[in-house]
Every structure is written in C-alpha cells, then in structure tokens.
Design an enzyme around this catalytic site. Sequence first.
Site, PDB file in Angstrom:
ATOM      1  CG  ASP A 294     -24.628  29.909  60.164  1.00 40.13           C
ATOM      2  OD1 ASP A 294     -24.069  30.246  59.108  1.00 40.13           O
ATOM      3  OD2 ASP A 294     -24.914  28.733  60.446  1.00 40.13           O
ATOM      4  NE  ARG A 296     -22.866  27.847  57.878  1.00 32.27           N
ATOM      5  CZ  ARG A 296     -22.779  26.690  58.531  1.00 32.27           C
ATOM      6  NH1 ARG A 296     -22.179  25.668  57.969  1.00 32.27           N
ATOM      7  NH2 ARG A 296     -23.274  26.567  59.738  1.00 32.27           N
TER       8      ARG A 296
HETATM    9  N1  GTP Z   1     -17.044  32.064  62.466  1.00 30.03           N
HETATM   10  C1  GTP Z   1     -16.568  30.889  62.868  1.00 30.03           C
HETATM   11  N2  GTP Z   1     -16.640  29.849  62.029  1.00 30.03           N
HETATM   12  C2  GTP Z   1     -16.178  28.659  62.451  1.00 30.03           C
HETATM   13  C3  GTP Z   1     -15.606  28.480  63.715  1.00 30.03           C
HETATM   14  N3  GTP Z   1     -15.220  27.182  63.825  1.00 30.03           N
HETATM   15  C4  GTP Z   1     -15.564  26.586  62.664  1.00 30.03           C
HETATM   16  N4  GTP Z   1     -16.138  27.465  61.830  1.00 30.03           N
HETATM   17  C5  GTP Z   1     -16.743  27.267  60.515  1.00 30.03           C
HETATM   18  O1  GTP Z   1     -17.973  26.620  60.733  1.00 30.03           O
HETATM   19  C6  GTP Z   1     -18.341  25.906  59.582  1.00 30.03           C
HETATM   20  C7  GTP Z   1     -18.774  24.505  60.001  1.00 30.03           C
HETATM   21  O2  GTP Z   1     -19.443  23.973  58.980  1.00 30.03           O
HETATM   22  P1  GTP Z   1     -20.323  22.662  58.980  1.00 30.03           P
HETATM   23  O3  GTP Z   1     -19.616  21.562  59.736  1.00 30.03           O
HETATM   24  O4  GTP Z   1     -20.705  22.423  57.559  1.00 30.03           O
HETATM   25  O5  GTP Z   1     -21.671  23.079  59.670  1.00 30.03           O
HETATM   26  P2  GTP Z   1     -22.378  22.952  61.021  1.00 30.03           P
HETATM   27  O6  GTP Z   1     -23.260  24.123  61.151  1.00 30.03           O
HETATM   28  O7  GTP Z   1     -21.402  22.683  62.125  1.00 30.03           O
HETATM   29  O8  GTP Z   1     -23.341  21.695  60.865  1.00 30.03           O
HETATM   30  P3  GTP Z   1     -23.082  20.141  60.785  1.00 30.03           P
HETATM   31  O9  GTP Z   1     -21.614  19.883  60.782  1.00 30.03           O
HETATM   32  O10 GTP Z   1     -23.755  19.750  59.511  1.00 30.03           O
HETATM   33  O11 GTP Z   1     -23.755  19.563  61.964  1.00 30.03           O
HETATM   34  C8  GTP Z   1     -17.141  25.966  58.642  1.00 30.03           C
HETATM   35  O12 GTP Z   1     -17.384  26.953  57.640  1.00 30.03           O
HETATM   36  C9  GTP Z   1     -16.010  26.402  59.552  1.00 30.03           C
HETATM   37  O13 GTP Z   1     -15.017  27.149  58.865  1.00 30.03           O
HETATM   38  C10 GTP Z   1     -15.556  29.596  64.591  1.00 30.03           C
HETATM   39  O14 GTP Z   1     -15.123  29.535  65.728  1.00 30.03           O
HETATM   40  N5  GTP Z   1     -16.031  30.773  64.103  1.00 30.03           N
END
Ligand code: GTP
EC number: 3.5.4.25
Length: 362
Positions: A294, A296
């Site tokens: 992550d 971010r």
């Molecule tokens: N690098 C990567 N990013 C992904 C993948 N699938 C989804 N994402 C990213 O993951 C992030 C998910 O964000 P959020 O839903 O805010 O965060 P989270 O950490 O899942 O936490 P909550 O939803 O708040 O429980 C987004 O920026 C998506 O673009 C993946 O397979 N690889």
Amino acid sequence: MAFAPDIIEDLARARGDLRMGVPIMLRGTDSLLVMAAESLSVARLADLRSLGKPPVVVLTSHRAETLKATPYDGDLARITVPDEADLWWVRAMADPKHDMDVPMKGPFQIARGGDASLHRLAIQLVKTAHLLPAALVIPLDNPEAFAAEHRLTLIDAGLAGPAIAAEASLHPVAAARLPMVASEAGRLHIYRPEDGNEEHYAIEIGNPSRDEPVLARLHSACFTGDVLGSLKCDCGPQLNGALNQMGTEGAGVLLYLNQEGRGIGLANKMRAYALQDQGFDTVEANHRLGFEDDERDFRIGAAILRRLGFNSVRLMTNNPRKMAMMEKMGISVAERVPLILGQTPQNAAYLATKAKKSGHLL
Ligand SMILES: Nc1nc2c(ncn2[C@@H]2O[C@H](COP(=O)(O)OP(=O)(O)OP(=O)(O)O)[C@@H](O)[C@H]2O)c(=O)[nH]1
Ligand SMILES: [Zn+2]
C-alpha cells in the site's frame, strides 16, 4: 526576486522530467544522473554509456527479491548494467511482464557498501511520478556544470528528503452545490496540493455539525471499480453505498482521494492486474512490480477533514490502517462503520487476501 523554483517546485519538475524520459541530477555528498527505467529510450541509453562509466539500475528490494538479486542496501539493490545489455534488459529488470516466459538470468553484479541515499531518493521520485520503481543512474562529478550544460533539473538531496517526507499542504480551489442521486443536498469541494500532485475531492452531504463525529468515508480512486463497474474489487458498491448512507442520514462527508491503485497509479495497477491473471494475488503483484502493498499517504485525508472543520469521525471502513492513521493525525475515530458491500465471485479471492495479508476486517 524569487523567480527561481524552490525545492517543492524543483521536485514537481523532476517528476515531470522523469515521466517524459528526461534525465535529472541529484546532488548530495556525491552526485547522480538519474533516469526512470520505464521512460528510457535507446538514444538516451547510448548517451549514458558515452559518459564512460557503466550505468547502474536501482531496484527496490521487493523487485530485487523477485529477480533473486540480493538487496544489500536493505530496501534497495544497485545492479551494474552489463556492457552487452540493451534497452530490453533494462526494461525487463524493471517490469515483471515477462518474468515467467523470459526470466531474467543472473548472476547480477550487485553493489555493496557505500552510500545509497541518492539512489533511494531516485526511487522515491520515480514512484511519486507513478512510474515503475526502477531508475538508471550514473555517478557524475560537477553536477552544476553538467546540469547547466544540458539544461537538466538539479535537485539538492539535503532539501529534497525532508520536503518529500513532509505532509503536502493543500488549499481549497473551488466548491459548488451538486445534487446527486444519493442526496440533493450535495456539495463538491476541490483541494489542490501545493506539491503539484493530483487534486483530491470532498463531497459534503447536508450540513454536518462540526461539533459531533461526522459520518465519513475516505475513498481511494478506483477507475475500474468506480466508473467501469469492475467485478474484481468492491470499490464501486462501497462508493455508492457510502453516499447512500450519508443521503439517508442526511449528513456526511466522502473524500475522493486520487490515490488510484493504493497509490501506484492506474498504469501500474493494470500491470498488477496482468500479474494477477498469471496467478499472483494483489499483494504479491505489487511486490513483483517493486511496490509496497500500500503506497497511499493517508495524511492527505486527515488534512482535508481538518480543513473542512471536522475533528471527529464515524469512519466507514474495514481497514484498521485508515483508523490508526486518522487517530495519529489528530482526527478521532468515534466509531467504525463497517462497509461490507459488493462481494462477487470475481473478487472473493481479492477480499480474502486483503483480510489475510493486509488486516482488513470482514
Ligand atoms: N495495487 C492495487 N490496487 C488495487 C487493486 N484492487 C483495487 N485497488 C485499489 O485499492 C484501493 C481501494 O481503496 P479503498 O476501498 O479506499 O481502501 P481499502 O484499503 O480497501 O479500505 P476500506 O475500503 O476503507 O475498507 C483503490 O485505490 C483501488 O484502485 C489491486 O489489485 N492492486
Ligand atoms: Zn477497486
């Protein structure tokens, strides 16, 4: 007069240069000429070689471990580019696309000892430019003269380190009423970071009190889930579910943070998806590319909430890291509101990996 760029402005320029395939100079105790492996061209590789020293490819330890190259610098590995190596070799060191069908073969000539702080800065810069985290570097004397002769951006490493680590300040740019399906009482605010990176958005619903915990969601951009309705993740349903709950309660704030792909950018996320098609999970795919799980910076969300006047939230999330970061940044989390929506056969393994490896609560 203050026409000359300051360090923040120089860093923004450097990111633009790296994306365009233009070299930059880093100056510390030593000096390095730096290019991003991803945007390197045949002509510029030949130019680098004409400087009379072998270029070095800098990789993160995650990428190095995938290539079975020992990262002697802890978080980094510095690998000398062999004389016979071409542009394809450099790109293949950086990009895992062909790891399985055309594996890169060592032994690699890996540097040990010495100071790797400029190399580390080079990786930080290519990462924040949303390129593959791999740089091609060459040590050079006389950085000022070389940068002036070739009109290159010259970065002072002593100033750059703290500037990158500091929390970017943001300022509000514009706001307007936005009636939405979830609520007619919506208002969209745009925030622009002063480091030249992406803008972020806040959607305020109703007129939430600043004196009690606000129903809040920190949503990271997901073009594939939010816009295209991808079944590979749960982002689209989470986005709509959060807005709908705020609409039903009559008040809330959703931050739409442009941190696509957990901060690696959409192009790299699609590289990660291609690796997932080869059988790697979401965390393994990030590592093979050379990223952390992550990338971010959750400080941004806390900064926007503070600017809007909120200091306590009922946070809609399943991610304990988000809650910990809010608390650390002075936003108290009065309650966690679970957001379990959008489970599909196609995202079951992805959600299970997040629960197992990233500590998500299900
Ligand atoms: N690098 C990567 N990013 C992904 C993948 N699938 C989804 N994402 C990213 O993951 C992030 C998910 O964000 P959020 O839903 O805010 O965060 P989270 O950490 O899942 O936490 P909550 O939803 O708040 O429980 C987004 O920026 C998506 O673009 C993946 O397979 N690889
Ligand atoms: Zn998503």
